[in-house]
Design a protein around this motif. Structure first.
Motif, PDB file in Angstrom:
ATOM      1  N   CYS A   9     -26.430  -5.675 -25.638  1.00 16.41           N
ATOM      2  CA  CYS A   9     -26.183  -5.371 -24.224  1.00 16.41           C
ATOM      3  C   CYS A   9     -24.980  -6.157 -23.729  1.00 16.41           C
ATOM      4  O   CYS A   9     -24.052  -5.595 -23.125  1.00 16.41           O
ATOM      5  CB  CYS A   9     -27.423  -5.700 -23.396  1.00 16.41           C
ATOM      6  SG  CYS A   9     -27.191  -5.515 -21.610  1.00 16.41           S
ATOM      7  N   LEU A  12     -21.684  -4.841 -25.246  1.00 20.04           N
ATOM      8  CA  LEU A  12     -21.212  -3.585 -24.652  1.00 20.04           C
ATOM      9  C   LEU A  12     -20.606  -3.798 -23.271  1.00 20.04           C
ATOM     10  O   LEU A  12     -19.684  -3.081 -22.866  1.00 20.04           O
ATOM     11  CB  LEU A  12     -22.362  -2.580 -24.574  1.00 20.04           C
ATOM     12  CG  LEU A  12     -22.754  -1.924 -25.891  1.00 20.04           C
ATOM     13  CD1 LEU A  12     -24.107  -1.221 -25.769  1.00 20.04           C
ATOM     14  CD2 LEU A  12     -21.681  -0.911 -26.329  1.00 20.04           C
ATOM     15  N   VAL A  13     -21.112  -4.785 -22.543  1.00 18.07           N
ATOM     16  CA  VAL A  13     -20.571  -5.073 -21.212  1.00 18.07           C
ATOM     17  C   VAL A  13     -19.102  -5.472 -21.296  1.00 18.07           C
ATOM     18  O   VAL A  13     -18.341  -5.279 -20.342  1.00 18.07           O
ATOM     19  CB  VAL A  13     -21.406  -6.189 -20.534  1.00 18.07           C
ATOM     20  CG1 VAL A  13     -20.733  -6.698 -19.272  1.00 18.07           C
ATOM     21  CG2 VAL A  13     -22.797  -5.679 -20.206  1.00 18.07           C
ATOM     22  N   LEU A  18     -16.312   0.548 -19.319  1.00 19.70           N
ATOM     23  CA  LEU A  18     -17.687   0.951 -19.594  1.00 19.70           C
ATOM     24  C   LEU A  18     -18.573   0.322 -18.517  1.00 19.70           C
ATOM     25  O   LEU A  18     -19.060  -0.796 -18.662  1.00 19.70           O
ATOM     26  CB  LEU A  18     -18.120   0.491 -20.989  1.00 19.70           C
ATOM     27  CG  LEU A  18     -19.474   1.008 -21.485  1.00 19.70           C
ATOM     28  CD1 LEU A  18     -19.486   2.523 -21.562  1.00 19.70           C
ATOM     29  CD2 LEU A  18     -19.801   0.409 -22.849  1.00 19.70           C
ATOM     30  N   LEU A  23     -23.237   2.714 -19.145  1.00 21.11           N
ATOM     31  CA  LEU A  23     -24.159   1.897 -19.936  1.00 21.11           C
ATOM     32  C   LEU A  23     -25.570   2.461 -19.881  1.00 21.11           C
ATOM     33  O   LEU A  23     -26.286   2.502 -20.887  1.00 21.11           O
ATOM     34  CB  LEU A  23     -24.152   0.458 -19.412  1.00 21.11           C
ATOM     35  CG  LEU A  23     -23.033  -0.438 -19.927  1.00 21.11           C
ATOM     36  CD1 LEU A  23     -22.991  -1.732 -19.129  1.00 21.11           C
ATOM     37  CD2 LEU A  23     -23.219  -0.739 -21.407  1.00 21.11           C
ATOM     38  N   ARG A  24     -25.967   2.907 -18.714  1.00 21.41           N
ATOM     39  CA  ARG A  24     -27.300   3.484 -18.584  1.00 21.41           C
ATOM     40  C   ARG A  24     -27.407   4.767 -19.398  1.00 21.41           C
ATOM     41  O   ARG A  24     -28.432   5.030 -20.038  1.00 21.41           O
ATOM     42  CB  ARG A  24     -27.624   3.760 -17.113  1.00 21.41           C
ATOM     43  CG  ARG A  24     -29.062   4.207 -16.910  1.00 21.41           C
ATOM     44  CD  ARG A  24     -29.456   4.264 -15.465  1.00 21.41           C
ATOM     45  NE  ARG A  24     -28.798   5.345 -14.750  1.00 21.41           N
ATOM     46  CZ  ARG A  24     -29.147   5.735 -13.533  1.00 21.41           C
ATOM     47  NH1 ARG A  24     -30.109   5.123 -12.887  1.00 21.41           N
ATOM     48  NH2 ARG A  24     -28.513   6.720 -12.938  1.00 21.41           N
ATOM     49  N   LEU A  26     -25.752   5.461 -22.130  1.00 21.14           N
ATOM     50  CA  LEU A  26     -25.867   5.053 -23.531  1.00 21.14           C
ATOM     51  C   LEU A  26     -27.295   4.660 -23.869  1.00 21.14           C
ATOM     52  O   LEU A  26     -27.833   5.020 -24.921  1.00 21.14           O
ATOM     53  CB  LEU A  26     -24.916   3.881 -23.818  1.00 21.14           C
ATOM     54  CG  LEU A  26     -23.432   4.198 -23.937  1.00 21.14           C
ATOM     55  CD1 LEU A  26     -22.623   2.911 -24.008  1.00 21.14           C
ATOM     56  CD2 LEU A  26     -23.150   5.061 -25.166  1.00 21.14           C
ATOM     57  N   PHE A  33     -29.797  -0.538 -26.569  1.00 24.08           N
ATOM     58  CA  PHE A  33     -28.404  -0.989 -26.622  1.00 24.08           C
ATOM     59  C   PHE A  33     -28.001  -1.305 -28.053  1.00 24.08           C
ATOM     60  O   PHE A  33     -26.842  -1.139 -28.436  1.00 24.08           O
ATOM     61  CB  PHE A  33     -28.212  -2.227 -25.739  1.00 24.08           C
ATOM     62  CG  PHE A  33     -28.216  -1.921 -24.264  1.00 24.08           C
ATOM     63  CD1 PHE A  33     -27.279  -1.069 -23.717  1.00 24.08           C
ATOM     64  CD2 PHE A  33     -29.151  -2.496 -23.434  1.00 24.08           C
ATOM     65  CE1 PHE A  33     -27.274  -0.785 -22.360  1.00 24.08           C
ATOM     66  CE2 PHE A  33     -29.152  -2.232 -22.072  1.00 24.08           C
ATOM     67  CZ  PHE A  33     -28.210  -1.377 -21.540  1.00 24.08           C
ATOM     68  N   TRP A  37     -24.735   0.204 -29.778  1.00 25.01           N
ATOM     69  CA  TRP A  37     -23.692  -0.661 -30.330  1.00 25.01           C
ATOM     70  C   TRP A  37     -23.368  -0.286 -31.778  1.00 25.01           C
ATOM     71  O   TRP A  37     -22.214  -0.340 -32.206  1.00 25.01           O
ATOM     72  CB  TRP A  37     -24.150  -2.119 -30.249  1.00 25.01           C
ATOM     73  CG  TRP A  37     -23.225  -3.116 -30.880  1.00 25.01           C
ATOM     74  CD1 TRP A  37     -23.420  -3.794 -32.046  1.00 25.01           C
ATOM     75  CD2 TRP A  37     -21.958  -3.553 -30.362  1.00 25.01           C
ATOM     76  NE1 TRP A  37     -22.356  -4.621 -32.307  1.00 25.01           N
ATOM     77  CE2 TRP A  37     -21.447  -4.500 -31.286  1.00 25.01           C
ATOM     78  CE3 TRP A  37     -21.223  -3.247 -29.239  1.00 25.01           C
ATOM     79  CZ2 TRP A  37     -20.225  -5.140 -31.090  1.00 25.01           C
ATOM     80  CZ3 TRP A  37     -19.997  -3.881 -29.034  1.00 25.01           C
ATOM     81  CH2 TRP A  37     -19.508  -4.811 -29.952  1.00 25.01           C
ATOM     82  N   TRP A  84     -29.539  -7.058 -17.907  1.00 27.27           N
ATOM     83  CA  TRP A  84     -30.315  -5.884 -17.533  1.00 27.27           C
ATOM     84  C   TRP A  84     -31.641  -5.816 -18.300  1.00 27.27           C
ATOM     85  O   TRP A  84     -32.643  -5.342 -17.800  1.00 27.27           O
ATOM     86  CB  TRP A  84     -29.461  -4.684 -17.903  1.00 27.27           C
ATOM     87  CG  TRP A  84     -29.554  -3.505 -17.024  1.00 27.27           C
ATOM     88  CD1 TRP A  84     -30.238  -3.373 -15.856  1.00 27.27           C
ATOM     89  CD2 TRP A  84     -28.919  -2.260 -17.261  1.00 27.27           C
ATOM     90  NE1 TRP A  84     -30.056  -2.123 -15.340  1.00 27.27           N
ATOM     91  CE2 TRP A  84     -29.248  -1.421 -16.189  1.00 27.27           C
ATOM     92  CE3 TRP A  84     -28.097  -1.775 -18.273  1.00 27.27           C
ATOM     93  CZ2 TRP A  84     -28.785  -0.105 -16.105  1.00 27.27           C
ATOM     94  CZ3 TRP A  84     -27.632  -0.483 -18.182  1.00 27.27           C
ATOM     95  CH2 TRP A  84     -27.980   0.344 -17.099  1.00 27.27           C
ATOM     96  N   PRO A 101     -25.047  -4.831 -15.089  1.00 27.58           N
ATOM     97  CA  PRO A 101     -25.626  -5.153 -16.402  1.00 27.58           C
ATOM     98  C   PRO A 101     -25.878  -6.644 -16.590  1.00 27.58           C
ATOM     99  O   PRO A 101     -26.791  -7.028 -17.306  1.00 27.58           O
ATOM    100  CB  PRO A 101     -24.557  -4.650 -17.384  1.00 27.58           C
ATOM    101  CG  PRO A 101     -23.766  -3.649 -16.618  1.00 27.58           C
ATOM    102  CD  PRO A 101     -23.761  -4.130 -15.211  1.00 27.58           C
TER     103      PRO A 101
END
Length: 380
Positions: A9, A12-13, A18, A23-24, A26, A33, A37, A84, A101
């Motif tokens: 998570c 990815l942030v 993004l 993100l949600r 994904l 997550f 990833w 998150w 996030p």
């Protein structure tokens, strides 16, 4: 060391562009997550809103970044944060369409967690209030604090400063949501207020990592956090173009009660505040009147909100679309899986902004529309 889901998570942030909405998506598409990833570029392209450039950016970062090493570095620079995925993440913020996030904080995190989150009230307004606006912001914030409510605002000049200060003077607890890193005081003249908030058991909160300097784009995004954390929002004075109005519109979208302090029609600093009455905001007639309204707020569900709202099943979605009014159907037809601004919907539909706002909120409740930051929205 955190679990793999938290590591991925946070990784990815770090991908530019993004944001929370993608993100949600994904998370919904891949189920975790960690799976997102690890997904190949071809699989990432199956997610609405993920184009080739963004998919390649995720793949490139995956090659360059080791999540475990990055976590350790991030934790050294940002010792206090919530992801998150964390069970301690604020439930009121988790239920909005685009929850941050990552939340960085200093101070008393209990103020935004059960049971104290049930009594958090936002106060916002202009950076240049009139003497009337300053005086009544102080009176109302002090009364709210004395009644046991937590005051949430943004540490800005003007109304924010008056709200925080009056709350502290009443020996209450206050939360300051920043558009900078939690260790960057803006405006710098509010350093003493910042320190007093922490000394008195308050909370400093931001979605920006440590060291982030002021940037114009961060402050409107910050407003959704104020609206999301608040059970109700009070706007004491705001002109026709004001960040406080953005916060009020977001509070409406998040189904929060909005109250305004009545003011003179001759006062341009209150024009935007008065316009909120047309959108359902409730004028208050003094501190006692406001407290009467706040006491009527329904209790929160003791169960935390789910991380991802349940999607509307296709058959239910079809039934919901069939039951739309002509104007609601018109707005829904304009929407697609690509973000579009509400101003553009107004232009293309011929409806006024207030009507579009109402229809978008209705579609959002039905699970047909996702509302994004900066007044953008798209089909779910």
């Amino acid at each position: 060391m955190p679990d793999a889901e938290a590591l991925c998570c946070l990784a990815l942030v770090q991908v530019p562009r993004l944001g929370p909405a993608l993100l949600r998506r994904l998370l919904v598409h891949f189920g975790s997550f960690e799976a997102a990833w690890q997904a190949p570029t071809t699989a990432l392209l199956e997610v609405d809103g993920i184009g080739l450039l963004l998919a390649e950016a995720i793949a490139t970062l995956r090659q360059q970044l080791q999540p475990e090493a990055f976590w350790e570095q991030h934790q050294r620079q940002n010792p206090h944060f919530l992801l998150w995925t964390d069970p301690a993440y604020p439930r009121l913020l988790r239920e909005i369409p685009t929850p941050p996030p990552v939340l960085y904080y200093r101070g008393n995190l209990d103020l935004i967690q059960p049971p104290l989150d049930a009594v958090a009230i936002g106060i916002v307004g202009t950076r240049d209030p009139s003497p009337y606006g300053r005086r009544w912001t102080g009176k109302l914030s002090g009364a709210i604090a004395q009644a046991g409510y937590t005051v949430i605002s943004g540490l800005a000049y003007g109304v924010d400063t008056e709200a925080h200060q009056a709350c502290l003077e009443a020996r209450g607890k206050t939360v300051a949501v920043l558009g900078t890193g939690v260790n960057v005081i803006y405006p710098p003249q509010n350093r003493a207020l910042y320190e007093a908030i922490l000394e008195q058991g308050g909370l400093i909160l931001s979605e920006q990592p440590s060291g982030t300097q002021p940037d114009r784009g961060a402050f409107p995004a910050r407003n959704r956090i104020i609206a999301g954390l608040s059970r109700a929002l009070l706007v004491t004075e705001a002109p026709g173009r004001s960040g406080a109005l953005i916060t009020a519109h977001l509070a409406n979208e998040f189904c929060r009660d909005v109250y305004i302090l009545p003011n003179s029609l001759d006062n341009p600093k209150a024009a935007g505040c008065l316009s909120l009455i047309q959108q359902g905001a409730q004028p208050i007639l003094g501190a006692g009147h406001l407290l009467d309204w706040l006491r009527q707020l329904p209790p929160l569900d003791p169960q935390s909100q789910p991380l991802i709202p349940s999607a509307v099943p296709s058959q239910e979605a079809e039934a919901a679309i069939a039951d739309l009014t002509p104007e609601q159907a018109q707005v829904y037809a304009i929407l697609s899986d690509q973000p579009i601004s509400k101003d553009e919907i107004v232009e293309r539909s011929g409806l006024d902004f207030h009507q579009v706002q109402i229809h978008i909120t209705h579609l959002e409740i039905l699970g047909l529309v996702e509302v994004l930051p900066s007044d953008f929205c798209q089909r779910c």
